[in-house]
Design an enzyme around this catalytic site. Sequence first.
Site, PDB file in Angstrom:
ATOM      1  CE1 TYR A  92      -3.246   2.862   0.365  1.00 42.73           C
ATOM      2  CE2 TYR A  92      -2.901   2.858   2.734  1.00 42.73           C
ATOM      3  CZ  TYR A  92      -3.473   3.412   1.616  1.00 42.73           C
ATOM      4  OH  TYR A  92      -4.280   4.508   1.735  1.00 42.73           O
ATOM      5  CG  ASP A 131      -3.853   1.924  -3.454  1.00 44.56           C
ATOM      6  OD1 ASP A 131      -3.380   2.554  -4.422  1.00 44.56           O
ATOM      7  OD2 ASP A 131      -4.649   2.427  -2.641  1.00 44.56           O
TER       8      ASP A 131
END
Length: 238
Positions: A92, A131
Site C-alpha cells: 500500500y 494499491d
Amino acid sequence: MNKGAFLPYFEAVGADVFCVQETKLQQGQIELPLGEEYQQIWNYAERKGYSGTAAFTRIPPLDVRYGLGDGIDPEGRVITLEFPSLYVVTVYTPNAKRDLSRLPYRLEWEDRFRAYLCALDGEKPVIACGDFNVAHQEIDIKNAKSNRGNSGFTDEERAKMTELLAAGFVDTFRALHPDVTDKYTWWSNMPGVRERNIGWRIDYFLVSHRLRDRILEARIDDHVPGSDHCPVVLEVEV
C-alpha cells in the site's frame, strides 16, 4: 465486510493468495471466517484506523517479512511472502496527499521500495501487487489533462513507476491489454462518479520480467461493489 461484498467475492475467486490493502484495522478488530485452508497474515499500522495490509494464502509460505527488509513498518504497508519458486509482495504505497505535502516522503519511499524489490528479484522472481497510488499513463485515468499535477498523477510519481518498470518489472494488465481504455480500479466517492466510470487505474500486479511469458490472465473485476477500489486478478503459471 459490512456491505456483504467481501466474502462472496473471496469464495468465488478462490485465489491461492489474496491480498488486501488499507485494511484500517488493529489486531482483534475482525474475525474473518476464511476457513482453515487459508493462513491469515496481517500487518497493522501503529496508528488506529489507518493504512495496513493483509495476505491470505492457502499455500504455506516459507517465510513472511514485514516492511522493506528492515523489519520497520509503522504504517503496515508491506508484506512479503516467500514461496519455493517466487516472492509475493502486497503493498500500500503512501499517498502524496491532496496538497502534495507528503510527496517528498513518497518519492523517497519509492526509491527504497524499488531497491527492495530488485534485491528480492536477485534471489527469485517477484509478484508485487496492491494499491500503488499512481495512474501511470494517460490511458490509466479518465481525465488526464485536468488531473495532471494532482496527487496520484504528478509527473514525479509517474516517473517513479516508469523507473520501477525499467528496473525489470512488468505491468501485467498493460502487457496483455496495451490499448484497452476505460478500465479503472478506483473511483472517487462523489455521487455518480463510478456510475459514469470516471476512474483511475492505480492498483496493479507487477511481475519480474522473466515471468512475462507465464502470465495467463490479468484482469480488473470492476463489477465488484463494496469499496472505492475494485479487485484486480492475476493468473500466472509458476
